[in-house]
Design an enzyme around this catalytic site. Structure first.
Site, PDB file in Angstrom:
ATOM      1  N   ARG A 113       9.024  -5.344  -0.197  1.00  0.00           N
ATOM      2  CA  ARG A 113       7.850  -5.167   0.644  1.00  0.00           C
ATOM      3  C   ARG A 113       7.204  -6.522   0.898  1.00  0.00           C
ATOM      4  O   ARG A 113       7.075  -7.318  -0.021  1.00  0.00           O
ATOM      5  CB  ARG A 113       6.869  -4.245  -0.083  1.00  0.00           C
ATOM      6  CG  ARG A 113       6.256  -3.276   0.791  1.00  0.00           C
ATOM      7  CD  ARG A 113       5.379  -2.251   0.215  1.00  0.00           C
ATOM      8  NE  ARG A 113       4.557  -1.829   1.342  1.00  0.00           N
ATOM      9  CZ  ARG A 113       4.974  -1.036   2.302  1.00  0.00           C
ATOM     10  NH1 ARG A 113       6.166  -0.495   2.259  1.00  0.00           N
ATOM     11  NH2 ARG A 113       4.187  -0.744   3.309  1.00  0.00           N
ATOM     12  N   CYS A 120       2.509  -3.442  13.351  1.00  0.00           N
ATOM     13  CA  CYS A 120       3.253  -2.949  12.184  1.00  0.00           C
ATOM     14  C   CYS A 120       4.051  -1.677  12.490  1.00  0.00           C
ATOM     15  O   CYS A 120       5.034  -1.764  13.203  1.00  0.00           O
ATOM     16  CB  CYS A 120       2.296  -2.813  11.002  1.00  0.00           C
ATOM     17  SG  CYS A 120       3.150  -2.963   9.431  1.00  0.00           S
ATOM     18  N   HIS A 123      -2.143  -7.334  10.585  1.00  0.00           N
ATOM     19  CA  HIS A 123      -3.403  -6.607  10.461  1.00  0.00           C
ATOM     20  C   HIS A 123      -4.481  -7.672  10.258  1.00  0.00           C
ATOM     21  O   HIS A 123      -4.211  -8.864  10.243  1.00  0.00           O
ATOM     22  CB  HIS A 123      -3.381  -5.693   9.232  1.00  0.00           C
ATOM     23  CG  HIS A 123      -2.270  -4.708   9.226  1.00  0.00           C
ATOM     24  ND1 HIS A 123      -2.302  -3.536   9.951  1.00  0.00           N
ATOM     25  CD2 HIS A 123      -1.089  -4.694   8.570  1.00  0.00           C
ATOM     26  CE1 HIS A 123      -1.195  -2.847   9.725  1.00  0.00           C
ATOM     27  NE2 HIS A 123      -0.437  -3.523   8.896  1.00  0.00           N
TER      28      HIS A 123
END
Ligand code: GLN
Length: 238
Positions: free
Chosen positions: A129, A95, A193
């Site tokens: 997002r 990320c 993640h």
């Protein structure tokens, strides 16, 4: 790594780049090295410390925009990660860590910030997002099963001609163009993640194999159950 030395896993800037349990990536590498009888140690390098050049695998996690900018500035000034990569070390960056490996990324206002230039790519800020589960089919040459993870980022990533995408996206957003992550030599970046290596142990073994040579198989029944559970939860009927 030499046969007699310990495998060194370097966790870069846990004080700036570590979200959603990304530290688990270091634990998984250490554990899976030891399962093969390799001694391994995890070295934590804080942002006020120099990055050692003697590591075998370097890890960076996710981060908020400001810590990401600070990390990029310090790593550029330090130069240790560049020297380690030149010497053949492997890298897995997630990320924010992934974005800062490229030529540039967007700051909290979308203005370009210089990255490390270790991957031929640049990131900017997307309109929305990307938050949620992500599943990707890995590029054939790497020989890995589907990737499963969790993503939470505003950035979109544009690859240059020198990098290959890590996967094509089946669910989720990833780079924003239908692909997820990137790799070039032994440098791998991903939006996953979860932590990434807990959910995708084959990716951990790819990194370990690059620096330690061929590895014996290990019993992954528990991990396979976790993967199965995650994949069927998000892709029912797949
Ligand atoms: N700040 C970056 C973005 O929003 C990275 C976020 C993260 O690491 N979770 O795109």
């Amino acid at each position: 790594m030499t046969q007699t030395s310990s495998l060194r896993i370097v966790w870069i800037y846990p004080d700036l780049l570590s979200t959603y349990g990304d530290r688990g990536n270091a634990l998984v590498l250490e554990h899976r090295a030891r399962l093969r009888g390799l001694s391994a140690e995890v070295v934590h390098v804080h942002s006020d410390e120099p990055v050692p050049t003697s590591g075998d695998i370097y890890l960076m996690g996710g981060g908020e925009d400001r810590p990401q900018m600070l990390a990029a500035e310090r790593l550029r000034a330090d130069g240790g990660l560049h020297r380690a990569v030149d010497a053949g070390a492997a890298v897995l960056a997630v990320c924010a860590g992934y974005q800062l490996l490229g030529a540039e990324f967007g700051d909290d206002q979308g203005r370009p910030v210089p990255g490390l230039g270790l991957l031929d790519m640049r990131s900017g800020r997307g309109e929305r997002r990307a938050v949620g589960e992500i599943v990707g089919d890995v590029e054939g040459e790497l020989g890995l099963p589907s990737l499963t993870g969790f993503e939470n980022h505003q950035g979109v990533t544009h690859r240059g001609s020198e990098v290959r995408p890590l996967a094509s996206v089946r669910l989720g957003v990833g780079n924003g163009d239908g692909t997820e992550g990137a790799w070039q030599g032994r440098v791998v970046g991903s939006y996953l993640h979860g932590p990434a290596l807990v959910r995708n142990p084959a990716l951990a073994d790819l990194l370990l194999g690059w620096v330690a040579g061929p590895l014996p198989e290990v019993d992954d029944e528990l991990v396979e159950r976790l993967r199965e559970e995650r994949l069927t939860a998000v892709l029912p009927g797949a």
